[in-house]
Design an enzyme around this catalytic site. Structure first.
Site, PDB file in Angstrom:
ATOM      1  N   TRP A  45       0.534  -0.939  -0.102  1.00 54.03           N
ATOM      2  CA  TRP A  45      -0.022   0.232   0.056  1.00 54.03           C
ATOM      3  C   TRP A  45       0.891   1.278   0.395  1.00 54.03           C
ATOM      4  O   TRP A  45       1.776   1.517   0.936  1.00 54.03           O
ATOM      5  CB  TRP A  45      -0.810   0.260   1.309  1.00 54.03           C
ATOM      6  CG  TRP A  45      -1.621   1.177   1.263  1.00 54.03           C
ATOM      7  CD1 TRP A  45      -2.627   1.217   0.448  1.00 54.03           C
ATOM      8  CD2 TRP A  45      -2.125   1.930   2.219  1.00 54.03           C
ATOM      9  NE1 TRP A  45      -3.402   2.894   1.473  1.00 54.03           N
ATOM     10  CE2 TRP A  45      -3.224   2.974   2.149  1.00 54.03           C
ATOM     11  CE3 TRP A  45      -1.093   1.851   4.127  1.00 54.03           C
ATOM     12  CZ2 TRP A  45      -3.469   3.961   3.346  1.00 54.03           C
ATOM     13  CZ3 TRP A  45      -2.411   2.901   4.721  1.00 54.03           C
ATOM     14  CH2 TRP A  45      -2.946   3.626   4.665  1.00 54.03           C
ATOM     15  N   ASP A  92      -1.027  -5.786   9.534  1.00 58.23           N
ATOM     16  CA  ASP A  92      -1.614  -5.018   8.855  1.00 58.23           C
ATOM     17  C   ASP A  92      -3.085  -5.884   8.306  1.00 58.23           C
ATOM     18  O   ASP A  92      -2.926  -6.267   7.625  1.00 58.23           O
ATOM     19  CB  ASP A  92      -1.384  -4.469   7.750  1.00 58.23           C
ATOM     20  CG  ASP A  92      -2.352  -3.403   7.753  1.00 58.23           C
ATOM     21  OD1 ASP A  92      -2.003  -2.242   6.858  1.00 58.23           O
ATOM     22  OD2 ASP A  92      -2.866  -3.334   7.850  1.00 58.23           O
ATOM     23  N   LYS A 148     -13.604  -1.311   5.890  1.00 63.91           N
ATOM     24  CA  LYS A 148     -13.734  -1.730   4.763  1.00 63.91           C
ATOM     25  C   LYS A 148     -14.738  -2.644   5.495  1.00 63.91           C
ATOM     26  O   LYS A 148     -15.894  -2.671   4.742  1.00 63.91           O
ATOM     27  CB  LYS A 148     -13.127  -2.400   3.605  1.00 63.91           C
ATOM     28  CG  LYS A 148     -12.128  -1.413   3.169  1.00 63.91           C
ATOM     29  CD  LYS A 148     -11.332  -0.873   3.573  1.00 63.91           C
ATOM     30  CE  LYS A 148     -10.417  -0.018   2.329  1.00 63.91           C
ATOM     31  NZ  LYS A 148      -8.776   0.324   3.126  1.00 63.91           N
TER      32      LYS A 148
END
Lengths: 428, 456
Positions: B185, B266, B302
Site C-alpha cells: 500500500w 496489517d 472496509k
C-alpha cells in the site's frame, strides 16, 4: 497458561519452532524493558475520582462542561444535527484535508463572517483532530519547513502543549504569563520576554480563556502585544479552544485574533469544538494558517495534508457533519449561540457564587481572581499540599496546580467546595 | 509593495535584489528565471508577494497523493461513462456507496441511548471496543487474550494503528528497521518513516507469474538482521491480491521466529477476502498460537463500511500480562500529543454490533454479501476478457483475493485507459473490484482489450 503450553507443545510436535513456556517468556519478552509511563496529570484526576466511593465527592478536574446537576450535556442543536445524519448520510472517506463545509464555517467563526482573507482565499486550512490535532499538525509543519525554529509557550499552559511540540521535535522556550501574587497577568514580564526573544520567533497564544489560569490580557494589552510582535516580526499561533465559552459571545472571544489580523500578522490558529459544541469525543477541530496569497495557501494546505496522510489518512467524518449542519442552518446556529451562552453564563454564575461563599465564610484571603478570571478554569492559587488535603479529606478532585474546573461546580456543591477551600487555606 | 522602490535601482542594489529573488522563488520559477535575462525589478513585479517577509514564502506545493489523487481526477472528469477503480471503497451494483443495515441500526440505537458516553474517551479509546476487536482478530478463545497478554488501543483506522505502533517501536524496540513487501500500500513507507523507522523491502510479488515470489520472500527475510520488524498483510494483500497459502504462512512463521523477526500485521480486510472472518484471520492466529509476540493493526473501514469514521485498533501481543500493562501505558504517551483520544462515533457503532449476537450475525451476512459480489465481479471480468479473446493469461483476476486486482497493466496502458475510456486506477495497474458492476464490466473489458492490443 495451560492452553498456551498445549499450543506450544502442539507446534513443537509439528516440527515448528515454539517459544519457551510463559514464565520463562516473561523474561524473554521483546518489550520486557518497557517502563510504566507516568499517568497523565489531568486525565489521571478523573480516574482517581471515579474510583472514589465517597458520596460527597466532587470532580473539578478535567475541563468538560457539566450542567447544574453535575451531568454531562449533549446540546440540543447537536441532538438535532445527529438526528439528521443518522440513516441519511454515508460514511465515505473525507478528503485528506477534511470537510470543506466544516472548514469554511470554522474560518468564518475565527476570522469573521466578512473576512477579506476568506474572500481572497489566503487561508490554508484543514480539518483537524480537535485542538490537540490542530496544534500537532502545526508543530509538525513548523518542524518540517522551519527546522531551525522554536516555539515560545506561556507559563503556565495546558500541559499537553509541551508534549505536542516535544513529540514534533520543535525546541520550546517559555515566556512569562501568570503573575502568582496578583493571580493575574504579568504583563510587564510578558512584554519583556516578547522583546528579548530573537526576531521572528513563534509564540503560542491562548486566544481566550487561558488554560489553566483563566487570565486573559485586556483588549488594550492585546493591542500592545500585537504591536510589539510586529516590531519583532514574531509569528503568533493562536490556540482557541473556548470560543464562545469565555464571554458567551464568539465574536467577542475572537477579539485578540481580530486585533492581530488587523495589524497584518500572518497567524496560525487551532480551533476546537470540543467544549463550545460539546463535541469532546468526536474530535472536531480546524487548523488554519494565513498566507501571503491564494497560491501560497494552496501550497501550504497541500503540505499540511502530507502530514495528515501518514498519521491518520483523513479526519473523522461524524463530528464534521455535526458542525457543518449546525453552522450552515441559521436556526440551528442561532440555537447553538443561545446554548453556548447558557453554558458560559452558568459558569460565570458559579464563579460569583464560589467567591461570595468564601467571603461569607470569612476567608482572610482575596478571592477576586475567581471572578476576574474567565472561561472554564480558575487558578485558585492553592498549593499542591492544599490540593492534596482537599482530595484526601474532602474527596474534591482537581489538578495539583490548584486549577479548578468551574464547569464541575454546581449550586448543589458550591457551598461544600467553598467550605473545604476555606478550611485548607485559612491558616497559611 | 516593492515595485515602486525597485524601479530605477542602482546596479549594486540590482545585484542584491537578483540574489534575493533567486532565494525566494520556488525552484521551478528559479529555473525559468535563470533562463531569461529579466531584471530583478521585473521579477519582483511579476511576483509581488515574493518580496514579502512570510516565513513560508519558499514552500512548494506537494504532489498529489497517488491513491487519493485518482479520485480527485475522476471527480473532475465530465464523461458519463467514467469509472472510478482507484480507492478501495465498496460500491453496490448501482455504483453507490453502501452503509450496512446493521450499521444503520447501531446508529439509531446510539441516538436513542440516553446513557451513551457524551464526553472524551480515555486515551486508549472505548474499552469495550478494544476487547471486542481483540477477540475478533485473535479469536475469543485466544490464549493471549485469556492470559491478558494483549494491549489494545483504539486508533484512527488502519493508518492510525500503523502509525502509533510504528512510533511505539521506534521509541521502545531495539531494532529500528521494518521490512515491507514489494509492492505494498502506497502509504506504508511514509507512515513508518515518519514514525521514526527505517524502511526496507522484501520481495513479494512475481510479475512473471502474477503470484507470490515465495523463494525471494524467504531469502530476503532470511538475510534480515535478527529482531527486525516485518510488515505482513494478514489477508487480501494490497495492491496485489496475492496471499501466501497456509503452508507458506507456516514456513514464514517458522523462519521469522527462528530469527526473532517481529511480525507487524496489517489487517484491513478481515472478512472481505474469503467472506469468513475466522478464515481471514488464520495467518495471524497461527503466529499467536506459537506464544510469540506481534503487533496487529486492525481497520473497520472496509469490512464494516465505516471508512470516514476512522475506526481501528492496534493490539500488541506481549510475552506477559505485566509487560502488556506497561506497553499500554507507553502507547498512551504516543497518542496524547497526537490527538489526545480517539473519535467516539465509529467505535461505538462497532462495539454495539460486535457485542450483540444478532447484530453480529447480521453483519457477517452483509459482509459475505459484499465479498461474494466482489468474487462475482472477478469471474465476470475474467469471462468478459476471455470472450473478447484478449491476449494474455488473465487467470490472476480470479486467483487474486480481496478488493483489488493487480492487473499487470503498465503505466502507459493505464494512462491510455484513462484518456480514451475514462477509467481511473492507480498507475501501478491496481483496480478496485468493488468499483465494478455487471453493467460496467463490458466497458472495462473493452478498455483492457484495447490497451493490451494497442500498447505493449
Amino acid at each position: 497458561m495451560a492452553m498456551c503450553s498445549r499450543a506450544a507443545a502442539a507446534i513443537r510436535r509439528r516440527g515448528g519452532v515454539a517459544l519457551a513456556p510463559p514464565h520463562a517468556r516473561a523474561m524473554a519478552s521483546l518489550f520486557g524493558h518497557v517502563e510504566p509511563a507516568p499517568k497523565d496529570p489531568i486525565l489521571g484526576v478523573t480516574e482517581a475520582f471515579l474510583a472514589d466511593p465517597s458520596p460527597d465527592k466532587v470532580n473539578v478536574g478535567v475541563g468538560a462542561y457539566r450542567d447544574d446537576n453535575g451531568q454531562p450535556v449533549v446540546l440540543d442543536c447537536v441532538r438535532e444535527a445527529e438526528r439528521r445524519i443518522a440513516g441519511n448520510l454515508n460514511m465515505e472517506y473525507l478528503p485528506m484535508g477534511g470537510s470543506i463545509k466544516m472548514i469554511d464555517e470554522s474560518l468564518k467563526l475565527a476570522y469573521g463572517e466578512d473576512s477579506e482573507f476568506i474572500k481572497d482565499k489566503r487561508i490554508a486550512a484543514v480539518q483537524a483532530l480537535s485542538g490537540t490535532g490542530a496544534c500537532r499538525l502545526f508543530a509538525d509543519f513548523q518542524r518540517r519547513f522551519l527546522p531551525d525554529s522554536q516555539i515560545y509557550i506561556p507559563t503556565p499552559t495546558w500541559s499537553n502543549h509541551h508534549n505536542i511540540w516535544r513529540d514534533a521535535q520543535v525546541p520550546q522556550r517559555t515566556f512569562t504569563y501568570y503573575h502568582p501574587e496578583s493571580r493575574g497577568l504579568d504583563f510587564a514580564g510578558l512584554m519583556d520576554d516578547v522583546k528579548n526573544a530573537p526576531n521572528g520567533s513563534f509564540f503560542l497564544l491562548h486566544a481566550c480563556a487561558h488554560n489553566p489560569t483563566g487570565v486573559d490580557p485586556t483588549e488594550e494589552q492585546w493591542r500592545e502585544i500585537s504591536y510589539q510582535f510586529k516590531v519583532k516580526n514574531h509569528i503568533p499561533f493562536f490556540d482557541m479552544a473556548y470560543q464562545g465559552f469565555a464571554s458567551g459571545d464568539p465574536e467577542r472571544d475572537a477579539k485578540a485574533i481580530r486585533i492581530f489580523l488587523e495589524d497584518g500578522h500572518q497567524i496560525g490558529c487551532a480551533q476546537s469544538y470540543a467544549k463550545n459544541m460539546g463535541l469532546y469525543g468526536q474530535r472536531a477541530g480546524c487548523l488554519s494558517i494565513l498566507c501571503e496569497d491564494e497560491m501560497q495557501a494552496v501550497a501550504v494546505k497541500s503540505q499540511l495534508q502530507q502530514i495528515a496522510r501518514p498519521m491518520y489518512s483523513n479526519p473523522p467524518v461524524h463530528g464534521s457533519l455535526v458542525v457543518s449542519i449546525i453552522l450552515n442552518d441559521p436556526e440551528l446556529k442561532s440555537l447553538w449561540l443561545k446554548e453556548v451562552k447558557g453554558m458560559a453564563d452558568r459558569i460565570i454564575g458559579m464563579r460569583k457564587a464560589l467567591k461570595e461563599n468564601l467571603e461569607q465564610l470569612g476567608s482572610p484571603l482575596s478571592w477576586d481572581h475567581i471572578t476576574n478570571q474567565i472561561g472554564m478554569f480558575c487558578y485558585s492559587g492553592m498549593t499542591p499540599e492544599q490540593v492534596d488535603r482537599l482530595t484526601n479529606e474532602y474527596h474534591i478532585y482537581m489538578t495539583r496546580n490548584g486549577r479548578i474546573s468551574m464547569a464541575g461546580v454546581t449550586t448543589g456543591n458550591v457551598a461544600y467546595l467553598a467550605n473545604a477551600i476555606h478550611e485548607v487555606t485559612k491558616t497559611k | 509593495m516593492p515595485s515602486a522602490n525597485v524601479r530605477g535601482a542602482q546596479p549594486s542594489a540590482e545585484r542584491r535584489l537578483s540574489t534575493l529573488v533567486r532565494h525566494l522563488l520556488p525552484s521551478s520559477a528559479r529555473t525559468a528565471a535563470a533562463a531569461t535575462t529579466t531584471s530583478a525589478a521585473d521579477f519582483l513585479e511579476a511576483f509581488p508577494t515574493m518580496a514579502s517577509s512570510s516565513v513560508f514564502a519558499g514552500l512548494a506545493q506537494a504532489p498529489e497523493d497517488p491513491i487519493l489523487g485518482v479520485t480527485v481526477a475522476y471527480n473532475k472528469d465530465p464523461s458519463p461513462v467514467k469509472l472510478n477503480l482507484g480507492v478501495g471503497a465498496y460500491r453496490t451494483e448501482e455504483g453507490k456507496p453502501l452503509v450496512l443495515n446493521v450499521v444503520r441500526r447501531a446508529e439509531q440505537m446510539l441516538i436513542n441511548n440516553p446513557s451513551r458516553v457524551k464526553e472524551y474517551l480515555p486515551i486508549t479509546g472505548l474499552a469495550e471496543f478494544n476487547k471486542l476487536s481483540a477477540k475478533l482478530i485473535f479469536g475469543a478463545d485466544s490464549p493471549a487474550i485469556q492470559e491478558n497478554r494483549v494491549a489494545t488501543v483504539q486508533c484512527l483506522s488502519g493508518t492510525g494503528s500503523l502509525r502509533v505502533g510504528g512510533e511505539f517501536l521506534a521509541r521502545h524496540y531495539h531494532e529500528r528497521t521494518i521490512y515491507i513487501p514489494l509492492p505494498t500500500w502506497g502509504n506504508h513507507p511514509k507512515v513508518f518513516t515518519l514514525a521514526g523507522l527505517t524502511v526496507r523491502s522484501y520481495r513479494y510479488y512475481d510479475p512473471a507469474t502474477r503470484g507470490l515470489d515465495f523463494q525471494g520472500l524467504l531469502e530476503d527475510l532470511s538475510s534480515a538482521p535478527s529482531g527486525a520488524i516485518v510488515l505482513l498483510h494478514a489477508c487480501a494483500h494490497n495492491p496485489t491480491g496475492v496471499d501466501p497459502t497456509l503452508d507458506q504462512w507456516e514456513q514464514i512463521r517458522q523462519l521469522m521466529r527462528s530469527k526473532s523477526l517481529l511480525p507487524f500485521f496489517d489487517s484491513a480486510y478481515q472478512g472481505f477476502a474469503t467472506g469468513s472472518l475466522d478464515k481471514d484471520a488464520q495467518s495471524v492466529r497461527m503466529f499467536v498460537a506459537d506464544g510469540g509476540e506481534l503487533l496487529m493493526a486492525q481497520s473497520y473501514a472496509k469490512n464494516m463500511g465505516l471508512y470516514g469514521e476512522r475506526v481501528g485498533a492496534l493490539s500488541i501481543v506481549c510475552g506477559s500480562a505485566d509487560v502488556a500493562v506497561r506497553v499500554e501505558s507507553q502507547l498512551k504517551l504516543v497518542i496524547r500529543p497526537m490527538y489526545s483520544n480517539p473519535p467516539i462515533h465509529g467505535a461505538s457503532i462497532v462495539a454495539t454490533i460486535l457485542k450483540d449476537s444478532n447484530m453480529f450475525n447480521e453483519w457477517t451476512v452483509e459482509l459475505k454479501g459484499m465479498a461474494d459480489r466482489i468474487i462475482s465481479m472477478r469471474q465476470q471480468l475474467f469471462d468478459a476478457l476471455k470472450t473478447r479473446g484478449t491476449p494474455g493469461d488473465w487467470s490472476h483476476i480470479i486467483k487474486q483475493i480481496g478488493m483489488f486486482t493487480f492487473t499487470g497493466l503498465n503505466s502507459d496502458q493505464v494512462a491510455f485507459m484513462r484518456q480514451e475510456y475514462h477509467i481511473y486506477m492507480t498507475s501501478d495497474g491496481r483496480i478496485s473490484m468493488a468499483g465494478l458492476s455487471t453493467r460496467t464490466i463490458p466497458h472495462l473489458a473493452d478498455a483492457i482489450h484495447a490497451a493490451v492490443t494497442k500498447l505493449k
